[in-house]
Design an enzyme around this catalytic site. Structure first.
Site, short mmCIF file in Angstrom:
data_model
loop_
_atom_site.label_atom_id
_atom_site.label_comp_id
_atom_site.label_asym_id
_atom_site.label_seq_id
_atom_site.Cartn_x
_atom_site.Cartn_y
_atom_site.Cartn_z
N LYS A 1 0.88 -1.25 -0.13
CA LYS A 1 0.09 -0.09 0.05
C LYS A 1 0.80 1.12 -0.20
CE LYS A 1 -3.79 2.05 2.49
NZ LYS A 1 -4.98 2.02 1.34
N1 PPE Z 1 -8.17 -1.29 -2.78
C1 PPE Z 1 -7.44 0.12 -2.70
C2 PPE Z 1 -6.36 0.58 -4.05
C3 PPE Z 1 -7.54 0.56 -1.69
O1 PPE Z 1 -6.74 2.01 -1.59
C4 PPE Z 1 -7.99 0.37 -0.64
C5 PPE Z 1 -8.15 1.13 0.85
C6 PPE Z 1 -8.89 -1.05 -0.58
C7 PPE Z 1 -8.33 -1.53 -1.92
C8 PPE Z 1 -9.55 -1.73 0.68
O2 PPE Z 1 -8.60 -1.96 1.45
P1 PPE Z 1 -8.87 -1.92 2.95
O3 PPE Z 1 -9.15 -0.51 3.47
O4 PPE Z 1 -7.81 -3.12 3.72
O5 PPE Z 1 -10.11 -2.78 3.15
N2 PPE Z 1 -8.19 2.52 0.71
C9 PPE Z 1 -7.84 3.25 1.74
C10 PPE Z 1 -7.34 4.73 1.09
C11 PPE Z 1 -8.66 5.60 0.85
C12 PPE Z 1 -8.34 6.88 0.48
O6 PPE Z 1 -8.97 7.89 -0.22
O7 PPE Z 1 -7.05 7.56 1.05
C13 PPE Z 1 -8.82 3.41 2.78
O8 PPE Z 1 -9.99 2.97 2.67
O9 PPE Z 1 -8.45 3.77 3.77
#
Ligand code: PPE
Length: 307
Positions: free
Chosen positions: A160
């Site tokens: 990430k």
């Molecule tokens: N895919 C991506 C590309 C992504 O950024 C997130 C989280 C997810 C999937 C879901 O992952 P999880 O949060 O572990 O369920 N995106 C983060 C950032 C958002 C932002 O605008 O900054 C979040 O949801 O915290």
């Protein structure tokens, strides 16, 4: 997200500093090359008290992301978990969004990151529904982006990392231009991957599908939670490659993510999905998810860390 809580504190390299003082040098490596890995975590407040959702798993993923980029974390996972709780308490925050980030700071410029220190910072603030309250109840309109997720031998999406979000930004900008709330991105082969900041699920005949890890997706912690929850509710859950047209023909589609939680999708590329609003399976999963974080239902998976 506009800032209105600048009276708050931020955890920075082991110290609690004022919001305004959480500064870095403009020639820091991260500013020039995007050298950072981060997390997004939510804390909820319920009748048992404030709690963090899957804190250890998020911090573990932060360390995994750091490992991929050889960012040596100057703290242990336990120390970062403790620091996260500390900054919430320090700010009196109960229900909020938490952003721990590790980055290459001020040392020297040039692509080689190794001579730059690793700085760690944890900020937290209140953040409501990611794609709007109405989106949570009815669903959002989305479009498939012309921008694809990077191929596995380009940028590792399992990290990430901030740099991945330049790709996400292109998709998000395009979605906004087209009047959509969010973008769905395809992987390097053209299969469905995920949203710009969310994982995606497709419901067909009460079976729940989600793109597999090979489709250039982030291994979402909410994705994992929804899969567990769905199985415990008796649904069959399948991880596989998903073609774009299956989105159009699905009974239901929804996003999952820390910020987005469970957000229904009501149209894709101008095609109404299923009944044209949040469907029953999405509603059941969304409801059960919120019942757990609101302590209206047993935390049978041990996801909540009270503080
Ligand atoms: N895919 C991506 C590309 C992504 O950024 C997130 C989280 C997810 C999937 C879901 O992952 P999880 O949060 O572990 O369920 N995106 C983060 C950032 C958002 C932002 O605008 O900054 C979040 O949801 O915290």
């Amino acid at each position: 997200m506009a800032w209105d809580d600048t009276a708050s504190k931020i955890w920075m390299n082991g110290n609690i500093v004022d919001w305004e003082d959480a500064k870095i040098h403009a020639l820091s490596h991260v500013v020039h090359y995007g050298t950072s890995v981060f997390e997004g975590i939510r804390a909820y407040d319920n009748e048992k008290g404030p709690c963090v959702f899957r804190l250890e798993e998020h911090i573990e993923r932060l360390f995994d992301s750091a490992k991929i980029y050889k960012i040596d974390m100057p703290y242990t996972e336990e120390e970062v978990c403790d620091a996260t709780i500390e900054i919430l308490k320090e700010n009196g925050l109960k229900s909020c969004y938490i952003r721990p980030i590790a980055f290459r700071g001020y040392g020297e410029l040039g692509v080689n990151p190794l001579n730059c220190p690793v700085d760690v910072l944890i900020g937290a603030w209140e953040w409501g529904s990611y794609l709007g309250e109405e989106g949570m109840n009815i669903g959002v309109d989305v479009g498939v982006s012309s921008w694809r997720k990077p191929a596995p031998d380009t940028l590792p999406v399992m990290a990430k990392a901030a740099a991945n979000y330049m790709n996400s930004q292109l998709a998000k900008l395009e979605a906004i231009e087209h009047g959509y709330a969010e973008a769905i991105m395809l992987d390097y082969q053209g299969f469905v991957a995920e949203g710009s900041g969310e994982n995606i699920f497709v419901v067909e005949d009460d079976v729940i599908y989600t793109p597999s890890l090979g489709s250039s997706i982030l291994r979402g912690i909410t994705r994992d939670s929804i899969m567990e929850l769905a199985k415990s509710l008796g649904y069959k859950v399948v991880e596989e490659t998903i073609g774009r047209e299956r989105l159009y023909l699905a009974d239901e589609i929804f996003f999952s993510g820390t910020a987005a939680e469970v957000t229904p999708i009501k149209s894709v590329d101008g095609r109404s999905i299923g009944i044209g609003k949040r469907g029953p399976v999405t509603e059941e999963l969304q409801k059960t998810f919120f019942e757990i974080v609101e302590a209206k239902k047993d935390d049978e998976f041990g996801w909540l860390k009270y503080f």
